[in-house]
Design a protein around this motif. Structure first.
Motif, PDB file in Angstrom:
ATOM      1  N   CYS A  17     -52.566-108.897   8.343  1.00  0.00           N
ATOM      2  CA  CYS A  17     -52.697-108.691   9.790  1.00  0.00           C
ATOM      3  C   CYS A  17     -53.229-107.293  10.089  1.00  0.00           C
ATOM      4  O   CYS A  17     -54.060-107.120  10.984  1.00  0.00           O
ATOM      5  CB  CYS A  17     -51.361-108.913  10.489  1.00  0.00           C
ATOM      6  SG  CYS A  17     -50.907-110.646  10.640  1.00  0.00           S
ATOM      7  N   CYS A  27     -57.370-112.192  17.629  1.00  0.00           N
ATOM      8  CA  CYS A  27     -56.463-113.338  17.553  1.00  0.00           C
ATOM      9  C   CYS A  27     -56.339-113.820  16.120  1.00  0.00           C
ATOM     10  O   CYS A  27     -57.253-113.648  15.311  1.00  0.00           O
ATOM     11  CB  CYS A  27     -56.996-114.499  18.393  1.00  0.00           C
ATOM     12  SG  CYS A  27     -57.211-114.129  20.125  1.00  0.00           S
ATOM     13  N   SER A  29     -54.695-117.271  13.741  1.00  0.00           N
ATOM     14  CA  SER A  29     -54.066-118.569  13.618  1.00  0.00           C
ATOM     15  C   SER A  29     -53.144-118.441  12.406  1.00  0.00           C
ATOM     16  O   SER A  29     -53.602-118.060  11.331  1.00  0.00           O
ATOM     17  CB  SER A  29     -55.130-119.639  13.375  1.00  0.00           C
ATOM     18  OG  SER A  29     -54.538-120.873  13.081  1.00  0.00           O
ATOM     19  N   VAL A  30     -51.867-118.699  12.597  1.00  0.00           N
ATOM     20  CA  VAL A  30     -50.907-118.547  11.507  1.00  0.00           C
ATOM     21  C   VAL A  30     -50.793-119.858  10.742  1.00  0.00           C
ATOM     22  O   VAL A  30     -50.569-120.914  11.329  1.00  0.00           O
ATOM     23  CB  VAL A  30     -49.514-118.127  12.028  1.00  0.00           C
ATOM     24  CG1 VAL A  30     -48.537-117.975  10.878  1.00  0.00           C
ATOM     25  CG2 VAL A  30     -49.599-116.837  12.812  1.00  0.00           C
ATOM     26  N   LEU A  54     -47.419-108.954  14.835  1.00  0.00           N
ATOM     27  CA  LEU A  54     -48.525-109.111  15.784  1.00  0.00           C
ATOM     28  C   LEU A  54     -48.507-108.000  16.822  1.00  0.00           C
ATOM     29  O   LEU A  54     -49.553-107.432  17.156  1.00  0.00           O
ATOM     30  CB  LEU A  54     -48.462-110.476  16.458  1.00  0.00           C
ATOM     31  CG  LEU A  54     -48.701-111.689  15.560  1.00  0.00           C
ATOM     32  CD1 LEU A  54     -48.614-112.974  16.375  1.00  0.00           C
ATOM     33  CD2 LEU A  54     -50.028-111.600  14.845  1.00  0.00           C
ATOM     34  N   CYS A  61     -51.546-114.513  18.666  1.00  0.00           N
ATOM     35  CA  CYS A  61     -51.608-115.771  17.922  1.00  0.00           C
ATOM     36  C   CYS A  61     -51.968-116.887  18.897  1.00  0.00           C
ATOM     37  O   CYS A  61     -51.219-117.155  19.840  1.00  0.00           O
ATOM     38  CB  CYS A  61     -50.269-116.066  17.247  1.00  0.00           C
ATOM     39  SG  CYS A  61     -50.270-117.626  16.342  1.00  0.00           S
ATOM     40  N   SER A  64     -51.015-122.238  15.500  1.00  0.00           N
ATOM     41  CA  SER A  64     -50.436-122.174  14.156  1.00  0.00           C
ATOM     42  C   SER A  64     -50.582-123.530  13.484  1.00  0.00           C
ATOM     43  O   SER A  64     -50.784-124.547  14.136  1.00  0.00           O
ATOM     44  CB  SER A  64     -48.962-121.769  14.208  1.00  0.00           C
ATOM     45  OG  SER A  64     -48.205-122.767  14.848  1.00  0.00           O
TER      46      SER A  64
END
Length: 77
Positions: A17, A27, A29-30, A54, A61, A64
């Motif tokens: 991150c 942004c 995407s987890v 974050l 985010c 996910s």
């Protein structure tokens, strides 16, 4: 337009991150497919860790991908 990247939640998540933020991503995407422990407490800890990481890296985010079972593991060779 925001720049986004998918990052797997694992033991290197915080470092990834930080690199994403330095690289100019807004942004993420987890992806939880790399999560080793999946107890209820582990999920709660993961959410807390992700929110902290974050915020520290000024990332958002937008979606996910929950853990999923790899069907290829079930196929016989």
């Amino acid at each position: 337009m925001n720049k986004a990247i998918q990052i797997q939640y694992d033991n290197l998540f915080e470092k990834k991150c930080k690199f994403a933020s330095i690289a100019g991503f807004d942004c993420i995407s987890v992806n939880f497919s790399g999560m080793v422990d999946k107890t209820e407490d582990d999920w709660k800890k993961a959410v807390d860790d992700i929110q902290r990481i974050l915020a520290e890296n000024k990332l958002f985010c937008h979606q996910s991908h929950t853990y999923y079972y790899n069907l290829l593991l079930s196929m016989s060779s």
